[in-house]
Design an enzyme around this catalytic site. Structure first.
Site, PDB file in Angstrom:
ATOM      1  N   TRP A 127       0.008  21.464  15.422  1.00  0.00           N
ATOM      2  CA  TRP A 127      -0.959  22.498  15.028  1.00  0.00           C
ATOM      3  C   TRP A 127      -0.521  23.893  15.479  1.00  0.00           C
ATOM      4  O   TRP A 127      -1.242  24.853  15.279  1.00  0.00           O
ATOM      5  CB  TRP A 127      -2.336  22.182  15.626  1.00  0.00           C
ATOM      6  CG  TRP A 127      -2.861  20.856  15.207  1.00  0.00           C
ATOM      7  CD1 TRP A 127      -3.619  20.577  14.094  1.00  0.00           C
ATOM      8  CD2 TRP A 127      -2.675  19.601  15.886  1.00  0.00           C
ATOM      9  NE1 TRP A 127      -3.897  19.238  14.043  1.00  0.00           N
ATOM     10  CE2 TRP A 127      -3.343  18.599  15.117  1.00  0.00           C
ATOM     11  CE3 TRP A 127      -2.014  19.214  17.046  1.00  0.00           C
ATOM     12  CZ2 TRP A 127      -3.362  17.260  15.497  1.00  0.00           C
ATOM     13  CZ3 TRP A 127      -2.025  17.870  17.415  1.00  0.00           C
ATOM     14  CH2 TRP A 127      -2.698  16.913  16.651  1.00  0.00           C
ATOM     15  N   ASP A 128       0.625  23.999  16.123  1.00  0.00           N
ATOM     16  CA  ASP A 128       1.092  25.270  16.691  1.00  0.00           C
ATOM     17  C   ASP A 128       0.134  25.768  17.761  1.00  0.00           C
ATOM     18  O   ASP A 128      -0.176  26.958  17.848  1.00  0.00           O
ATOM     19  CB  ASP A 128       1.289  26.325  15.601  1.00  0.00           C
ATOM     20  CG  ASP A 128       2.189  27.475  16.058  1.00  0.00           C
ATOM     21  OD1 ASP A 128       2.782  27.356  17.146  1.00  0.00           O
ATOM     22  OD2 ASP A 128       2.293  28.483  15.337  1.00  0.00           O
ATOM     23  N   PHE A 129      -0.326  24.839  18.612  1.00  0.00           N
ATOM     24  CA  PHE A 129      -1.191  25.173  19.738  1.00  0.00           C
ATOM     25  C   PHE A 129      -0.353  25.460  20.986  1.00  0.00           C
ATOM     26  O   PHE A 129      -0.724  25.074  22.100  1.00  0.00           O
ATOM     27  CB  PHE A 129      -2.173  24.031  20.025  1.00  0.00           C
ATOM     28  CG  PHE A 129      -3.334  23.951  19.079  1.00  0.00           C
ATOM     29  CD1 PHE A 129      -3.740  25.042  18.342  1.00  0.00           C
ATOM     30  CD2 PHE A 129      -4.041  22.767  18.932  1.00  0.00           C
ATOM     31  CE1 PHE A 129      -4.821  24.969  17.471  1.00  0.00           C
ATOM     32  CE2 PHE A 129      -5.124  22.678  18.069  1.00  0.00           C
ATOM     33  CZ  PHE A 129      -5.510  23.783  17.338  1.00  0.00           C
ATOM     34  N   ASP A 130       0.793  26.106  20.809  1.00  0.00           N
ATOM     35  CA  ASP A 130       1.658  26.389  21.941  1.00  0.00           C
ATOM     36  C   ASP A 130       0.939  27.231  22.983  1.00  0.00           C
ATOM     37  O   ASP A 130      -0.031  27.929  22.695  1.00  0.00           O
ATOM     38  CB  ASP A 130       2.939  27.086  21.481  1.00  0.00           C
ATOM     39  CG  ASP A 130       2.664  28.310  20.602  1.00  0.00           C
ATOM     40  OD1 ASP A 130       1.527  28.449  20.126  1.00  0.00           O
ATOM     41  OD2 ASP A 130       3.588  29.105  20.411  1.00  0.00           O
TER      42      ASP A 130
END
Length: 811
Positions: free
Chosen positions: A465-468
């Site tokens: 989810w690109d929750f970096d």
């Protein structure tokens, strides 16, 4: 007939007919998708009303009134007295009803004085409803303010010990100290006198957006937080110029221009510089140096007094950060956040042009000697010994998770805290390696002396989810019941969760649970984690899952369109997996909290966070379909000599080397309004001892944001999106720019109440600082140059405020 149609009543009736037909057709579509049944009958009634008005029949006005009354009842049934949710349902129809009640509409429709009087009464009704909806919005904003408990009293002695590691009047790091608190022990400014703040100085850097840099998807962002050393400020601009200013007068002392090439960079941003002072000063040139980076991935050292390159650093003052990285096309690797200077090391990672391909440049974390520029160590998670020196011909492991945000550190423990992102590409992880999945979206504590990992903690498993993690944690020492303190950290996340950990070991101090998350219909071949960690022992800023009733729009028409999209798109709540077709992502990669993090008051052990709420839509397509649509171009991969074909806009992630591409955009209505209801931005205080929210409130207005990307609007207190951080002072104040309306504001730390605002010349999407000038006044300074992604006004300003000299002296 044509004469009748092109009269004011005829055109009004035609407009109502068009509105009715839109409701009827799109409402029928919504109903077929399982949505609200309101729009179909409303569309029929509006169409009949409009036709009768065209025919000059007063009955058309009464049918319109009936439709409006039924609409009001339906709106109250759906959303109650929530003024912001009532607004798109009722306001436009109320204004149109008021227009229909004007004499120039009613007179051609009837000769009856009684009917015209009744129409005027109906007009008054529309006016009252419209005004009531707007008033209800203001009431809703106040109702959403929650104060659960007073903040704990400040512990002055603890604050002195905690915050004075680099001097009371210095601001040498993004968070003032390496711990990332963003707390000042200064007390000249207080809730009692902050309203007297006045402009002290302002400068223009001269670094402005160039032609072509406003193209779709590219961002020109002035996000710099200055650092303050002695009586000087140092900061960088989007094109990577470095400036030194007199902290008291704002006078520019020197400017360094790296003349770097920025054409290939999607982000034009520099969030700050670092400061280093030799432990054995000799007053020779470059005893004190500013450490910065360039847009073409160079690490540079400048004499803090003159702005000249330090010739003993690297090669003529520069170190090439793409060395040993393999093939790095222009724009694929650069640093947006400031390097961290701590314990005689310069530590940094870098931004990778993510979601483009498998095997992009490495996410290696490196430490350099601040005097010679030589590499001290590198931590490369893809190697069996992550810190072993490379052998001749070797490069750092490609495609590993990268730490692009601001790092924090505990110099006493000798630990630096690295916030890691994802292995590229972001939205398809079936081909990730074991070490990618181990470290993706994790905090890693590295020992500065031994180079070894001390611990790591993962906030998202197999992140697709690109929750970096966009920033390192903020550190705090928490009092213990039996005496003494416990060294802790708080990690903010894009999901809106807060993780409270022991910073020595990485063990949770507040409960963390593994909970099931949606698994249905991911990309074919994808593997999802069945659970994700939830920080249940801490308050959460995670938004509730959306429902159709929560959807918004500037008008009932674009709100209806958002409803249709909601029913058409895939959505399973938080952690809805990416897949073929269009999905709703909420939260999304911009996050509830992004690169700016949260601030901590170490005297009261309180965390202050500003949060944003906007959903995105993510469309997954096969590689073949993306090529046919022209979203991406054929590419033979890294091993070929073919230049990398950049996608036509940043929203497109081609994900070369995988079967799928992903297009990610904010979920906006056709008019550019958010598809979710306000509030869109909040400010909150959390008591870290009780682990409860002390207060939370929507913040700021829509003044400088409007539909169709205009910058003029009524200042409605909906709460608005933020991009930039807040700071806290021992005087009991919170200062924050960050918002999409162009102001710097001061809030009362005890209650969150807005106490003062200062107008900015452009968007203030940066984090301010505060310090005492040489004249004894406490200054508050912020960069004001706007943000391309948020759509605020661009500029090149740096602005300072202080109390008038006489009043400051009185303190």
């Amino acid at each position: 007939m044509l004469r009748r149609l092109f009269s004011l009543p005829g055109l009004t009736g035609l407009l109502i007919c068009v509105c009715g037909l839109f409701f009827l057709v799109v409402g029928l579509w919504l109903l077929s998708l399982g949505g609200s049944a309101y729009y179909l009958p409303a569309g029929i009634l509006l169409s009949v009303s409009g036709f009768l008005i065209i025919e000059r029949r007063i009955l058309g006005l009464w049918i319109y009134l009936l439709t409006f009354v039924l609409t009001a009842l339906w709106a109250l049934y759906e959303v109650g007295l929530d003024g912001w949710k009532l607004m798109p349902r009722l306001l436009v129809l109320a204004v149109l009803g008021l227009w229909c009640s004007m004499p120039f509409i009613t007179r051609p429709l009837t000769l009856s004085r009684r009917q015209r009087v009744l129409a005027a009464v109906a007009g008054l009704f529309y006016l009252l409803v419209g005004a009531g909806v707007i008033g209800a919005g203001y009431i809703t904003s106040e109702r959403l303010y929650v104060q659960h408990a007073p903040l704990p009293a400040a512990a002055a002695a603890a604050a002195e010990t905690e915050t004075d590691r680099t001097g009371r009047n210095e601001w040498r790091h993004y968070g003032r100290t390496p711990a990332g608190e963003r707390y000042s022990p200064l007390t000249q400014l207080t809730p009692d006198n902050v309203a007297q703040l006045a402009p002290a100085w302002a400068i223009h850097t001269g670094d402005v957006m160039q032609p072509g840099e406003d193209k779709k998807g590219r961002e020109f962002n002035f996000e710099a937080t200055p650092i303050k050393v002695a009586n000087r400020l140092y900061l960088c601009t989007p094109h990577r110029q470095v400036l030194a200013l007199n902290a008291t007068t704002g006078k520019t002392l020197w400017t360094y221009d790296p003349h770097n090439v920025t054409r290939a960079n999607e982000y034009l941003a520099c969030r700050g510089v670092a400061y280093y002072q030799s432990p054995t000063p000799t007053n020779a040139p470059c005893d004190r140096r500013i450490i910065s980076t360039t847009a073409d991935a160079k690490l540079i050292a400048l004499d803090a007094d003159t702005g000249r390159l330090c010739q003993d650093f690297g090669a003529g003052g520069r170190v090439n950060l793409t060395d040993l990285m393999g093939k790095v096309p222009p724009g694929f690797h650069f640093i947006t956040s400031q390097p961290l200077v701590v314990n005689d090391r310069v530590v940094l990672g870098g931004w990778i042009y993510d979601n483009q391909a498998r095997g992009e440049p490495s996410g290696v974390v490196r430490a350099f000697d601040p005097q010679s520029g030589k590499l001290a160590w590198a931590w490369d998670m893809g190697r069996s010994d992550p810190t072993a020196p490379l052998k001749p011909g070797e490069t750092y492991t490609r495609g590993t998770p990268n730490g692009w945000g601001t790092y924090t550190a505990d110099p006493a423990l000798g630990l630096v805290y690295i916030p890691l992102g994802n292995a590229t590409p972001d939205y398809y992880g079936a081909q990730r390696r074991p070490f990618d999945d181990k470290y993706s979206s994790a905090i890693v504590a590295l020992d500065l002396a031994t180079r070894k990992e001390r611990w790591h903690f993962q906030t998202v498993h197999h992140d697709v989810w690109d929750f970096d993690l966009p920033i390192g944690p903020s550190l705090v020492d928490l009092p213990q019941p039996g005496g003494g303190t416990l060294p802790a950290l708080v990690q903010t996340t894009k999901m809106g969760q807060l993780f409270l950990l022991d910073r020595r070991t990485g063990k949770p101090l507040a409960q963390v649970e593994e909970r099931p998350v949606p698994q249905a219909d991911p990309f074919p071949g994808e593997r999802l984690s069945p659970t994700q960690p939830y920080s249940t022992g801490m308050p959460t800023f995670v938004p509730a899952n959306l429902t159709e009733k929560d959807l918004w729009g500037a008008t009932p028409f674009d709100q209806l369109w958002c409803r249709v999209q909601f029913r058409r798109f895939g959505y399973q709540g938080q952690y809805t997996p990416p897949g073929l077709g269009t999905r709703i992502a909420y939260p999304a990669f911009d996050g509830v909290m992004d690169w700016y993090g949260a601030s901590i008051d170490p005297a009261r052990h309180v965390l202050i966070a500003n949060t944003s709420y906007i959903p995105f839509i993510a469309e997954g397509v096969t590689e073949q379909k993306a090529l046919r649509r022209g979203l991406m171009q054929p590419w033979a991969g890294w091993e070929s000599n073919q230049p990398y074909p950049k996608p036509k806009e940043f929203a497109v992630g081609p994900q070369y080397g995988t079967p799928y591409a992903e297009i990610v955009r904010p979920w906006l209505s056709p008019l550019g309004a958010p598809c979710n209801a306000p509030p869109w931005g909040k400010l909150a205080a959390i008591d870290l001892q009780s682990r409860k929210i002390s207060w939370e409130r929507p913040v700021v207005t829509t003044r400088d944001m409007n539909i169709l990307n205009t910058h003029t609007n009524a200042a409605l207190p909906t709460g608005i999106f933020t991009m930039g951080g807040n700071i806290i002072t021992a005087g009991g104040l919170i200062f924050m720019g960050a918002t999409a309306d162009d102001y710097l504001r001061a809030f009362d730390e005890a209650s969150g109440k807005e106490l003062w605002r200062g107008r900015l010349p452009a968007g203030g999407q940066a984090t301010p600082i505060t310090y005492l000038g040489a004249d004894g006044r406490q200054y508050v300074v912020i960069a004001a140059g706007g943000h391309g992604g948020l759509g605020t006004r661009t500029g090149d300003g740096v602005v300072a405020w202080a109390l008038p000299a006489r009043r400051a002296a009185g303190k």
